[in-house]
Design a protein around this motif. Structure first.
Motif, short mmCIF file in Angstrom:
data_model
loop_
_atom_site.label_atom_id
_atom_site.label_comp_id
_atom_site.label_asym_id
_atom_site.label_seq_id
_atom_site.Cartn_x
_atom_site.Cartn_y
_atom_site.Cartn_z
N ASP A 60 0.85 -1.19 0.00
CA ASP A 60 0.00 0.00 0.00
C ASP A 60 0.88 1.24 0.00
OD1 ASP A 60 -2.25 -1.57 0.04
OD2 ASP A 60 -2.83 -1.06 2.09
N GLY A 61 0.46 2.24 -0.70
CA GLY A 61 1.24 3.47 -0.86
C GLY A 61 1.99 3.51 -2.17
N THR A 62 2.02 2.39 -2.91
CA THR A 62 2.65 2.36 -4.23
C THR A 62 1.83 3.22 -5.19
OG1 THR A 62 3.54 0.12 -3.94
CG2 THR A 62 3.22 0.87 -6.21
N VAL A 63 2.51 4.08 -5.94
CA VAL A 63 1.85 4.86 -6.97
C VAL A 63 2.69 4.78 -8.23
CG1 VAL A 63 0.89 7.10 -7.66
CG2 VAL A 63 0.94 6.46 -5.22
N LEU A 64 2.06 4.39 -9.34
CA LEU A 64 2.70 4.31 -10.65
C LEU A 64 1.98 5.26 -11.59
CD1 LEU A 64 2.86 0.41 -10.87
CD2 LEU A 64 4.75 1.97 -10.33
N VAL A 65 2.77 5.96 -12.42
CA VAL A 65 2.20 6.88 -13.40
C VAL A 65 2.78 6.56 -14.77
CG1 VAL A 65 1.94 9.30 -14.11
CG2 VAL A 65 1.93 8.70 -11.67
N LYS A 66 1.90 6.32 -15.72
CA LYS A 66 2.31 6.06 -17.10
C LYS A 66 2.03 7.30 -17.93
CE LYS A 66 -0.16 3.24 -19.56
NZ LYS A 66 -0.75 2.03 -20.15
N LEU A 67 3.10 7.80 -18.59
CA LEU A 67 2.99 8.93 -19.51
C LEU A 67 3.02 8.36 -20.92
CD1 LEU A 67 5.06 9.68 -17.02
CD2 LEU A 67 4.95 11.88 -18.12
N ALA A 68 2.19 8.85 -21.80
CA ALA A 68 2.13 8.33 -23.17
C ALA A 68 2.10 9.48 -24.16
CB ALA A 68 0.90 7.45 -23.35
N TRP A 69 2.84 9.26 -25.28
CA TRP A 69 2.91 10.24 -26.37
C TRP A 69 2.79 9.51 -27.70
CZ3 TRP A 69 6.61 9.52 -22.62
CH2 TRP A 69 6.82 10.55 -21.70
N LYS A 70 2.22 10.16 -28.70
CA LYS A 70 2.26 9.62 -30.06
C LYS A 70 3.71 9.57 -30.50
CE LYS A 70 -1.88 8.63 -31.27
NZ LYS A 70 -2.20 7.22 -31.53
N ARG A 71 4.08 8.51 -31.26
CA ARG A 71 5.44 8.43 -31.80
C ARG A 71 5.56 9.42 -32.95
NH1 ARG A 71 5.78 2.01 -32.36
NH2 ARG A 71 5.36 2.64 -34.48
N ALA A 72 6.71 10.08 -33.02
CA ALA A 72 6.97 11.05 -34.09
C ALA A 72 8.40 10.89 -34.57
CB ALA A 72 6.75 12.48 -33.58
N GLN A 73 8.65 11.19 -35.83
CA GLN A 73 10.02 11.18 -36.35
C GLN A 73 10.62 12.54 -36.06
OE1 GLN A 73 10.46 9.79 -40.35
NE2 GLN A 73 12.65 10.17 -40.38
N SER A 74 11.83 12.52 -35.55
CA SER A 74 12.50 13.76 -35.19
C SER A 74 12.81 14.60 -36.43
CB SER A 74 13.80 13.47 -34.44
OG SER A 74 14.54 14.65 -34.24
N ALA A 75 12.41 15.84 -36.42
CA ALA A 75 12.73 16.77 -37.50
C ALA A 75 14.20 17.14 -37.44
CB ALA A 75 11.87 18.03 -37.39
N GLU A 76 14.79 17.03 -36.26
CA GLU A 76 16.17 17.42 -36.03
C GLU A 76 17.16 16.29 -36.26
OE1 GLU A 76 18.48 19.91 -32.54
OE2 GLU A 76 16.68 18.79 -32.05
N PHE A 77 16.77 15.04 -35.95
CA PHE A 77 17.71 13.92 -36.01
C PHE A 77 17.26 12.80 -36.95
CE2 PHE A 77 18.23 15.81 -31.75
CZ PHE A 77 19.51 16.30 -31.92
N GLY A 78 16.52 13.11 -37.97
CA GLY A 78 16.16 12.19 -39.04
C GLY A 78 15.53 10.88 -38.64
N THR A 79 16.35 9.87 -38.32
CA THR A 79 15.81 8.53 -38.06
C THR A 79 15.32 8.32 -36.64
OG1 THR A 79 18.00 7.65 -37.53
CG2 THR A 79 17.30 7.53 -39.84
N ALA A 80 15.54 9.25 -35.78
CA ALA A 80 15.14 9.08 -34.39
C ALA A 80 13.63 9.20 -34.23
CB ALA A 80 15.82 10.13 -33.52
N THR A 81 13.09 8.31 -33.42
CA THR A 81 11.69 8.40 -33.04
C THR A 81 11.64 9.10 -31.69
OG1 THR A 81 11.13 6.38 -34.22
CG2 THR A 81 9.61 7.09 -32.49
N VAL A 82 10.80 10.08 -31.59
CA VAL A 82 10.73 10.90 -30.38
C VAL A 82 9.27 11.04 -29.95
CG1 VAL A 82 12.85 12.18 -30.95
CG2 VAL A 82 10.62 13.04 -31.72
N PRO A 83 9.06 11.49 -28.74
CA PRO A 83 7.69 11.74 -28.33
C PRO A 83 7.07 12.88 -29.13
CG PRO A 83 9.13 11.60 -26.42
CD PRO A 83 10.00 11.66 -27.64
N GLY A 84 5.86 12.65 -29.57
CA GLY A 84 5.08 13.69 -30.24
C GLY A 84 4.07 14.26 -29.26
N ALA A 85 2.86 14.39 -29.71
CA ALA A 85 1.81 14.93 -28.85
C ALA A 85 1.51 13.98 -27.69
CB ALA A 85 0.55 15.15 -29.67
N ALA A 86 1.33 14.56 -26.53
CA ALA A 86 0.94 13.76 -25.37
C ALA A 86 -0.45 13.19 -25.59
CB ALA A 86 0.96 14.63 -24.12
N THR A 87 -0.65 11.95 -25.14
CA THR A 87 -1.97 11.35 -25.26
C THR A 87 -2.64 11.22 -23.90
OG1 THR A 87 -1.04 9.11 -25.27
CG2 THR A 87 -1.41 10.14 -27.40
#
Length: 171
Positions: free
Chosen positions: A87-114
């Motif tokens: 008891d007292g455990t708290v877990l938080v999941k953050l989620a974002w749409k996958r996006a291709q980095s405009a700055e680093f070409g092949t990198a997948t980065v977080p896009g808009a938060a969902t």
């Protein structure tokens, strides 16, 4: 069946988080519009400073990058292999749409938060759902009751042997 309760990313995701702790009561907001229906769970203050449990990559149809963070109670349980989570455990999941980095070409980065999803362990308050209360939020506001009705059913069907928690610790 409706349940009512009293009370209220292989891809690496770079997240700079520090150790943090929150009491379960702090996860419950006073303002009813900011708590999840059915469970009364709120987005905990300061959760973006908590330690990373693990990143994940969710394929279609969600196509998301995710990161789960945990409070001090959760992290101690993960490191020691304690199940069920205390008891007292708290877990938080953050989620974002996958996006291709405009700055680093092949990198997948977080896009808009969902969504931001929260699990709070309180065996007494949430006895009917394996000791867990759930909250799912978009832009800081809880989603509707119908979506919350699916939380425990999904966890119950897939992860009973790990105290209803999907995420494994990534050391």
């Amino acid at each position: 069946m409706k349940r009512r309760f009293a009370g209220a990313t292989g891809i690496a995701v770079a997240i700079a988080v520090a150790v943090g702790c929150v009491e379960v009561d702090e996860v419950r907001a006073q303002d009813a519009k900011d708590v999840s229906p059915l469970y009364g769970v709120a987005v905990p203050d300061g959760y973006r400073k908590w330690e990373l449990v693990a990143p994940a990559l969710e394929d279609d149809p969600l196509n998301e990058l995710r990161a789960v963070v945990g409070n001090t109670v959760a992290m101690e349980a993960y490191r020691s292999g304690t199940l069920p989570f205390p008891d007292g455990t708290v877990l938080v999941k953050l989620a974002w749409k996958r996006a291709q980095s405009a700055e680093f070409g092949t990198a997948t980065v977080p896009g808009a938060a969902t969504t931001v999803q929260v699990m709070v362990k309180d065996s007494g308050r949430y006895a009917a759902t394996g000791g867990w209360g759930f909250g799912r939020f978009i832009d800081g506001k809880p989603v509707d009751e119908a979506q919350h009705e699916t939380c425990f059913a999904c966890h119950d069907a897939r992860v009973q042997g790990h105290d209803y928690v999907f995420t494994r610790y990534a050391p």
